[in-house]
Design a protein around this motif. Structure first.
Motif, mmCIF file in Angstrom:
data_model
loop_
_atom_site.group_PDB
_atom_site.id
_atom_site.type_symbol
_atom_site.label_atom_id
_atom_site.label_comp_id
_atom_site.label_asym_id
_atom_site.label_seq_id
_atom_site.Cartn_x
_atom_site.Cartn_y
_atom_site.Cartn_z
ATOM 1 N N ASP A 235 0.680 -1.436 -0.272
ATOM 2 C CA ASP A 235 -0.418 -0.173 0.183
ATOM 3 C C ASP A 235 0.727 1.497 -0.039
ATOM 4 O OD1 ASP A 235 -2.402 1.988 0.655
ATOM 5 O OD2 ASP A 235 -2.805 1.549 2.197
ATOM 6 N N SER A 236 1.188 2.253 -1.167
ATOM 7 C CA SER A 236 1.290 3.471 -1.309
ATOM 8 C C SER A 236 1.040 4.054 -0.160
ATOM 9 C CB SER A 236 1.400 4.127 -2.817
ATOM 10 O OG SER A 236 0.001 4.516 -2.970
ATOM 11 N N GLU A 237 -0.228 4.407 0.998
ATOM 12 C CA GLU A 237 -0.342 5.432 1.888
ATOM 13 C C GLU A 237 0.388 4.707 3.185
ATOM 14 O OE1 GLU A 237 -2.682 8.141 3.308
ATOM 15 O OE2 GLU A 237 -2.620 7.669 1.651
ATOM 16 N N PRO A 238 1.069 5.679 3.554
ATOM 17 C CA PRO A 238 1.112 4.833 4.905
ATOM 18 C C PRO A 238 0.576 5.143 6.217
ATOM 19 C CG PRO A 238 2.330 7.277 4.624
ATOM 20 C CD PRO A 238 1.692 7.262 3.189
ATOM 21 N N THR A 239 0.378 3.713 7.299
ATOM 22 C CA THR A 239 -0.847 3.464 7.876
ATOM 23 C C THR A 239 -0.234 3.906 9.073
ATOM 24 O OG1 THR A 239 -0.026 1.515 7.863
ATOM 25 C CG2 THR A 239 -2.115 2.188 6.134
#
Length: 340
Positions: A235-239
């Motif tokens: 996932d390119s979105e930091p979580t």
């Protein structure tokens, strides 16, 4: 078996002159929504400084059906007191505390992964000093649910880098090449603190066993899932907020200082030792590899024992690669020097 919470939801329509009226009782229990259970596998050691912030970030997750399994590796600070405080604060069944094997963080995580009393639909690794974004579990579960249950699946993501005081200092690298076994043999693209996986992946890890001398637990998971025909989503979105501080066992490796350190380790033979360890561990699951990945694995393992020219030809045939140009240059250097 699936560990679902059942949530009631009304689906009644507004009354109209042509429709009969409904009582409130008629409107309840109409729809039951299943919410998969996530077991959070939390490993702790001397974690008193940051642990409470991490525990609090579990509380505010938008995905509500979770439980925490903590394994402490012999802390002598206030880690136990903090965990005990959350056991009292949270409802019964939210937090379980175990004694770790005291053989390092990788062994601690694998001991939790293989613990037969833990049953859930999905499993999330957690370090003690990060802060999860509110949608971390939701994003992971949404992707994992798109795959058949019998397909090993691993979710991982980028991270938001913060300093010891939770001030943002950057983000982890964005890898653009596809996750694969040929890549997994050379590097891990997802930090364990971002990883969430399903039971099919866990079954493979349990079959291999917890007593594996692997470099890191997260790299091992990436190797196993990709090698055995599973699916990986990066996932390119930091979580989560990945805290960088002096006590980090493993921090971000994207700085120039970290790159120079890796090159020094390459010349010292550390990379070769890591490959020795991963290959030995993977032998126990070689029969589970896909035919294509088994050929890649065998080709890579044999190449390491060959002289220069045959070695380079065999490694080319194996198709191994890293995610960045600099990484692949380092890989070529390692191959030439016999440090792979």
């Amino acid at each position: 078996m699936p560990q679902y919470n059942l949530v009631k939801q009304s689906v009644c329509k507004a009354n109209s002159p042509s429709e009969p009226s409904f009582s409130e009782a008629d409107c309840t229990n109409s729809v039951r929504i299943t919410v998969p259970k996530v077991a959070v596998l939390l490993c702790t050691y001397q974690g008193q400084r940051y642990l409470a912030e991490q525990m609090t970030s579990f509380e505010v997750q938008s995905h509500s059906n979770w439980e925490v399994w903590a394994s402490d590796d012999g802390s002598s600070d206030d880690t136990h007191a903090i965990l005990a405080g959350y056991q009292q604060k949270w409802p019964e069944g939210r937090l379980f505390v175990n004694v770790g094997p005291a053989e390092g963080f990788a062994a601690n995580f694998l001991s939790l992964t293989c613990k037969d009393t833990i049953e859930a639909d999905f499993y999330a690794y957690s370090d003690q000093d990060d802060i999860w974004e509110v949608n971390k579990l939701t994003r992971a579960v949404q992707w994992l649910q798109t795959l058949p249950a019998d397909v090993p699946a691993l979710y991982c993501s980028r991270t938001r880098l913060v300093d010891a005081d939770n001030n943002e200092i950057g983000v982890s690298p964005l890898f653009s090449k596809a996750p694969s076994f040929a890549n997994a043999l050379m590097q891990n693209i997802g930090g364990g603190n971002t990883m969430v996986f399903n039971n099919a992946a866990r079954d493979l890890l349990r079959e291999a066993g917890e007593n594996k001398s692997v470099v890191t637990h997260d790299w091992w998971v990436y190797i196993v899932v990709t090698g055995c025909g599973g699916q990986v989503f990066y996932d390119s979105e930091p979580t989560l907020r990945y805290r960088q501080h002096n006590g980090n066992l493993i921090g971000t490796n994207s700085s120039w200082g970290a790159r120079l350190k890796r090159f020094r380790m390459l010349f010292q033979g550390r990379f070769k030792y890591w490959n020795d360890s991963n290959i030995a561990a993977l032998r126990t699951l070689e029969h589970r590899l896909t035919s294509e990945n088994r050929e890649t694995f065998q080709c890579f393992a044999k190449a390491r024992e060959m002289s220069l020219i045959p070695r380079l030809i065999q490694l080319k045939r194996a198709g191994i690669y890293r995610q960045t140009l600099l990484g692949n240059i380092g890989l070529i250097v390692a191959a030439i020097l016999g440090k792979i």
